[in-house]
Enzyme design. Structure first.
Site, PDB file in Angstrom:
ATOM      1  N   LYS A  74      -4.126   2.289  -1.958  1.00  0.00           N
ATOM      2  CA  LYS A  74      -4.931   2.574  -0.743  1.00  0.00           C
ATOM      3  C   LYS A  74      -4.796   4.310   0.172  1.00  0.00           C
ATOM      4  O   LYS A  74      -4.377   4.024   0.423  1.00  0.00           O
ATOM      5  CB  LYS A  74      -4.645   1.500   0.088  1.00  0.00           C
ATOM      6  CG  LYS A  74      -6.187   0.912   0.871  1.00  0.00           C
ATOM      7  CD  LYS A  74      -7.192   0.324   0.143  1.00  0.00           C
ATOM      8  CE  LYS A  74      -5.940  -1.261   0.940  1.00  0.00           C
ATOM      9  NZ  LYS A  74      -6.473  -1.053   2.394  1.00  0.00           N
ATOM     10  N   MET A  78      -7.136   9.772   9.914  1.00  0.00           N
ATOM     11  CA  MET A  78      -8.110  10.558   8.152  1.00  0.00           C
ATOM     12  C   MET A  78      -8.762  10.884   8.621  1.00  0.00           C
ATOM     13  O   MET A  78      -9.633  11.526   8.092  1.00  0.00           O
ATOM     14  CB  MET A  78      -8.785   8.930   7.594  1.00  0.00           C
ATOM     15  CG  MET A  78      -7.678   7.433   7.356  1.00  0.00           C
ATOM     16  SD  MET A  78      -8.583   5.988   6.265  1.00  0.00           S
ATOM     17  CE  MET A  78      -9.088   5.508   7.792  1.00  0.00           C
ATOM     18  N   ASP A 108       0.663  -1.261  -0.180  1.00  0.00           N
ATOM     19  CA  ASP A 108      -0.010   0.011   0.162  1.00  0.00           C
ATOM     20  C   ASP A 108       1.076   1.380   0.164  1.00  0.00           C
ATOM     21  O   ASP A 108       2.311   1.157   0.412  1.00  0.00           O
ATOM     22  CB  ASP A 108      -0.893   0.134   1.431  1.00  0.00           C
ATOM     23  CG  ASP A 108      -2.091  -1.025   0.725  1.00  0.00           C
ATOM     24  OD1 ASP A 108      -2.184  -1.394  -0.286  1.00  0.00           O
ATOM     25  OD2 ASP A 108      -3.109  -1.300   1.763  1.00  0.00           O
TER      26      ASP A 108
HETATM   27  N1  SAH Z   1      -3.115   1.157   9.355  1.00  0.00           N
HETATM   28  C1  SAH Z   1      -3.254   1.902   9.689  1.00  0.00           C
HETATM   29  C2  SAH Z   1      -3.660   3.144   9.565  1.00  0.00           C
HETATM   30  C3  SAH Z   1      -4.269   3.080   8.234  1.00  0.00           C
HETATM   31  S1  SAH Z   1      -5.303   4.289   7.532  1.00  0.00           S
HETATM   32  C4  SAH Z   1      -2.425   1.785  11.263  1.00  0.00           C
HETATM   33  O1  SAH Z   1      -2.339   1.156  11.784  1.00  0.00           O
HETATM   34  O2  SAH Z   1      -0.830   2.925  11.269  1.00  0.00           O
HETATM   35  C5  SAH Z   1      -4.230   5.832   7.205  1.00  0.00           C
HETATM   36  C6  SAH Z   1      -4.160   6.739   8.279  1.00  0.00           C
HETATM   37  O3  SAH Z   1      -3.623   6.605   8.876  1.00  0.00           O
HETATM   38  C7  SAH Z   1      -3.552   8.488   7.330  1.00  0.00           C
HETATM   39  O4  SAH Z   1      -4.704   8.879   7.355  1.00  0.00           O
HETATM   40  C8  SAH Z   1      -2.920   8.823   8.838  1.00  0.00           C
HETATM   41  O5  SAH Z   1      -4.426   8.764   9.632  1.00  0.00           O
HETATM   42  C9  SAH Z   1      -2.584   7.900   9.786  1.00  0.00           C
HETATM   43  N2  SAH Z   1      -1.385   7.878   9.709  1.00  0.00           N
HETATM   44  C10 SAH Z   1      -0.322   6.640   8.780  1.00  0.00           C
HETATM   45  N3  SAH Z   1       0.450   6.477   8.940  1.00  0.00           N
HETATM   46  C11 SAH Z   1       1.047   7.418   9.721  1.00  0.00           C
HETATM   47  C12 SAH Z   1       1.986   8.381   9.990  1.00  0.00           C
HETATM   48  N4  SAH Z   1       3.635   8.345  10.142  1.00  0.00           N
HETATM   49  N5  SAH Z   1       1.758   9.759  10.533  1.00  0.00           N
HETATM   50  C13 SAH Z   1       0.685  10.802  11.189  1.00  0.00           C
HETATM   51  N6  SAH Z   1       0.141   9.565  10.398  1.00  0.00           N
HETATM   52  C14 SAH Z   1      -0.386   8.409   9.877  1.00  0.00           C
END
Ligand code: SAH
Length: 264
Positions: free
Chosen positions: A67, A181, A45
């Site tokens: 994604k 998100m 992704d």
């Molecule tokens: N499965 C992932 C989440 C995916 S949804 C997890 O467990 O972290 C995608 C959202 O995750 C983004 O829109 C943001 O809100 C958050 N996100 C993912 N990586 C990030 C990062 N390095 N810093 C801040 N927010 C992050």
């Protein structure tokens, strides 16, 4: 039943649903690194960074399946169908996701489809973005005095429709809410939380690109955060933190030592 010796049943491949953590490759688990190093075929992704992909062995087949909120490279149902098809062809597939696959990663849907199709799979958890952001921004997720429960929620509304969040759950005092998100809806989220009972002075923060180079954190209250975030030009990926624990950042962040990478 006589066995067809010319066409023995093909052993299905195995799918590994792997959480790659919030971004910093040093936050991968040992199990994740081992799985990456022996992968032959990877579907990944957009939140999986180049430094994580650099751990794949030479010759490993890599497919970006995307994604991003508004720009799926492949619709989810096609990703799921592709996983099942590859496994039925006998291929072992590494399915790489940002953070943890079971936290807003649609890993649950993929696991369901694999189980129904009879494909053996394993799940390797990853640190979710909220954990990475909490550690690097100096915001404990829970604290005996300031946050006795933790809610992870999505702030992503269906396109063109008003935000439909569980406001009564999110607007509880004495808890930490971390909203994934949600950057595009930040003003509506802050206003909604106040309309549903949280004080406009409730501390709130945004952590952008947590654990990655250029991480930024903007801190304020439910009343001030939207304007502060707009001024700073905060962009996804970012997380919204709401709750009294955000106040601890003022003490913790300046005191945190910058630890050199371990070079593991
Ligand atoms: N499965 C992932 C989440 C995916 S949804 C997890 O467990 O972290 C995608 C959202 O995750 C983004 O829109 C943001 O809100 C958050 N996100 C993912 N990586 C990030 C990062 N390095 N810093 C801040 N927010 C992050």
């Amino acid at each position: 039943m006589p066995r067809d010796l010319d066409h023995p049943p093909r052993r299905p491949g195995t799918v590994t649903l792997l959480g790659a953590g919030p971004g910093d490759p040093e936050l991968l688990t040992v199990k994740a690194v081992k799985a990456l190093q022996c992968a032959r075929l990877v579907l990944y992704d957009h939140l999986v960074g180049d430094e994580v992909l650099a751990l794949l062995p030479p010759g490993c087949e890599q497919h970006y399946v995307g994604k991003e909120a508004a720009r799926h490279a492949l619709p989810q149902r096609e990703i799921t169908a592709l996983l099942v098809r590859l496994a039925h062809e006998g291929r072992d597939v590494l399915r790489l996701k940002g953070g943890d696959g079971y936290i807003f990663g649609r890993g649950g849907e993929e696991a369901e489809a694999l189980a129904i199709a009879g494909v053996p799979f394993q799940v390797i958890p990853g640190l979710t973005a909220a954990q990475g952001a909490a550690a690097t921004a100096g915001i404990p997720l829970t604290h005996r005095d300031h946050g006795r429960a933790l809610v992870l929620a999505t702030g992503h509304g269906r396109e063109g429709q008003p935000l439909d969040l569980d406001w009564s759950l999110l607007a509880r005092p004495q808890q930490t809410s971390v909203i994934y998100m949600g950057v595009a809806h930040l003003p509506a989220i802050c206003a909604g939380l106040v309309a549903h009972g949280l004080s406009a002075d409730t501390p709130a923060a945004l952590v952008e690109r947590a654990t990655l180079p250029g991480q930024r954190c903007v801190e304020g209250t439910l009343a001030t955060l939207p304007a502060l975030a707009a001024d700073a030009g905060i962009q996804p990926p970012a997380l919204i933190f709401v709750g009294e624990v955000v106040r601890l950042r003022a003490l913790l962040a300046p005191a945190m030592a910058v630890v050199a990478p371990s070079g593991l």
